[in-house]
Motif scaffolding. Sequence first.
Motif, PDB file in Angstrom:
ATOM      1  N   SER A   1      52.554  23.482  22.042  1.00  0.00           N
ATOM      2  CA  SER A   1      51.938  24.963  21.588  1.00  0.00           C
ATOM      3  C   SER A   1      52.071  25.287  20.039  1.00  0.00           C
ATOM      4  N   ALA A   2      53.177  24.636  19.474  1.00  0.00           N
ATOM      5  CA  ALA A   2      53.473  24.831  17.962  1.00  0.00           C
ATOM      6  C   ALA A   2      52.250  24.311  17.240  1.00  0.00           C
TER       7      ALA A   2
ATOM      8  N   ALA B   1      53.517  37.405  15.804  1.00  0.00           N
ATOM      9  CA  ALA B   1      54.875  37.601  16.019  1.00  0.00           C
ATOM     10  C   ALA B   1      55.290  36.815  17.015  1.00  0.00           C
ATOM     11  N   LEU B   2      56.592  36.039  16.468  1.00  0.00           N
ATOM     12  CA  LEU B   2      57.243  35.290  17.657  1.00  0.00           C
ATOM     13  C   LEU B   2      58.450  36.010  18.080  1.00  0.00           C
ATOM     14  N   VAL B   3      58.847  36.114  19.668  1.00  0.00           N
ATOM     15  CA  VAL B   3      59.764  36.772  20.264  1.00  0.00           C
ATOM     16  C   VAL B   3      60.264  36.120  21.302  1.00  0.00           C
ATOM     17  N   SER B   4      61.357  36.324  21.516  1.00  0.00           N
ATOM     18  CA  SER B   4      62.077  35.535  22.873  1.00  0.00           C
ATOM     19  C   SER B   4      62.243  36.469  23.973  1.00  0.00           C
TER      20      SER B   4
ATOM     21  N   GLY C   1      66.884  39.079  22.247  1.00  0.00           N
ATOM     22  CA  GLY C   1      67.706  38.663  20.903  1.00  0.00           C
ATOM     23  C   GLY C   1      66.806  38.112  19.738  1.00  0.00           C
ATOM     24  N   THR C   2      67.537  37.308  19.121  1.00  0.00           N
ATOM     25  CA  THR C   2      66.800  36.567  17.870  1.00  0.00           C
ATOM     26  C   THR C   2      66.019  35.435  18.259  1.00  0.00           C
ATOM     27  N   PRO C   3      65.024  35.133  18.067  1.00  0.00           N
ATOM     28  CA  PRO C   3      64.075  33.733  18.350  1.00  0.00           C
ATOM     29  C   PRO C   3      64.785  32.596  17.946  1.00  0.00           C
ATOM     30  N   LEU C   4      64.812  31.791  18.551  1.00  0.00           N
ATOM     31  CA  LEU C   4      65.333  30.609  17.964  1.00  0.00           C
ATOM     32  C   LEU C   4      67.008  30.290  17.939  1.00  0.00           C
ATOM     33  N   ILE C   5      67.627  31.426  18.269  1.00  0.00           N
ATOM     34  CA  ILE C   5      69.227  31.186  18.685  1.00  0.00           C
ATOM     35  C   ILE C   5      69.081  30.773  20.205  1.00  0.00           C
TER      36      ILE C   5
ATOM     37  N   TYR D   1      61.807  26.998  17.105  1.00  0.00           N
ATOM     38  CA  TYR D   1      61.921  25.741  15.916  1.00  0.00           C
ATOM     39  C   TYR D   1      60.993  25.090  15.481  1.00  0.00           C
ATOM     40  N   ARG D   2      60.095  24.509  16.519  1.00  0.00           N
ATOM     41  CA  ARG D   2      59.048  23.669  16.089  1.00  0.00           C
ATOM     42  C   ARG D   2      57.938  24.561  15.230  1.00  0.00           C
ATOM     43  N   ILE D   3      57.497  25.816  15.805  1.00  0.00           N
ATOM     44  CA  ILE D   3      56.429  26.248  15.049  1.00  0.00           C
ATOM     45  C   ILE D   3      56.791  26.817  13.394  1.00  0.00           C
ATOM     46  N   ILE D   4      58.122  27.144  13.378  1.00  0.00           N
ATOM     47  CA  ILE D   4      58.494  27.434  12.155  1.00  0.00           C
ATOM     48  C   ILE D   4      58.763  26.280  11.216  1.00  0.00           C
ATOM     49  N   LYS D   5      59.140  25.240  11.732  1.00  0.00           N
ATOM     50  CA  LYS D   5      59.389  24.063  10.952  1.00  0.00           C
ATOM     51  C   LYS D   5      57.808  23.619  10.411  1.00  0.00           C
TER      52      LYS D   5
END
Length: 288
Positions: free
Chosen positions: A70-71, A85-88, A91-95, A100-104
């Motif tokens: 997906s990333a 926009a990335l949401v989960s 709360g806060t995405p990635l926590i 993680y992968r798409i941000i990296k």
Amino acid sequence: MKNNNIKPGNLYVVATPIGNYDDISKRALLTLSKVDFLLAEDTRKTGLLLKYFNIKKKLYSYHSYNEKQSAKKFLEKIKQGYNTALVSDSGTPLINDPGYRIIKLCRKKYIKIKIIPIPGPCSAISALSVSGLPTNRFCYEGFLSSKKTKRIKRLQELKFECRTIIIYEATHRVLKCLDDIKNIFGENRYIVLAKELTKKWENIHGDNISNLIKWIKLDLNKIKGEIILIISGYKILSKTNMQLSPKIIKTLLNLKKELPIKKAINITADIYSIKRNFLYKFYIKNKY
Ligand code: SAM
């Protein structure tokens, strides 16, 4: 022909409520309204949030189990100019959530994508802020392993951690986890259990671990829902303030009657989660 002049879109990392929809920020709402599409952990859950705020937006699912593929796929879309926009789920995405992968990937220097945080709720920080435990230094452990041996190994590594420790735990494992903590950290360690924050059955209760377990067992509803444990860090007593409770001294002196002093110190230190060296110095200083 490939057009290399397309300006890439922005990637917004948007925090959403952990229970109470009214906790969403104005900026989060504005961002969710203006982007081209959303990457959501569970499109159904995010769909409900958008519906509540009357936002109509294309949602794509972005799970942890297919994050790698997906990333790459969505990186290409952002490179083509789509604001995303990335949401989960909350709360806060990635926590402890996907992202993680798409941000990296987007952070790679040659890819000029702007990654913009839209801060907001995070259950770990909310629980810490009301725990009454030191907040100047803390460590975040996420979920401990569901496998007992791995969980115990990690807890043993954390036994002498001096910072406040934040742990996420699932309802059905809380008691097992607290039992392991009690066995490894000792029954006197202070823990705050934060349940269902910002929701109807919110409850925040702190006590030493033995009392906390007894309190839960009186009514198992106390651990129904989403739970965070905030554990007091290991306390190193200063050399100038060499004080120990009478209970600890009594244990040490009783053991000393039956065992060599080194062994008595080791056992007492293990029972009460005290550093052996500290106990030894205490013993010498007080000439017992
Ligand atoms: N990214 C999320 C955040 O920023 O809060 C955390 C996601 S993690 C997959 C889910 C875990 O967070 C739950 O099992 C629970 O331990 C904790 N959690 C989430 N919402 C909570 C709430 N309202 N009250 C207490 N704990 C919560």
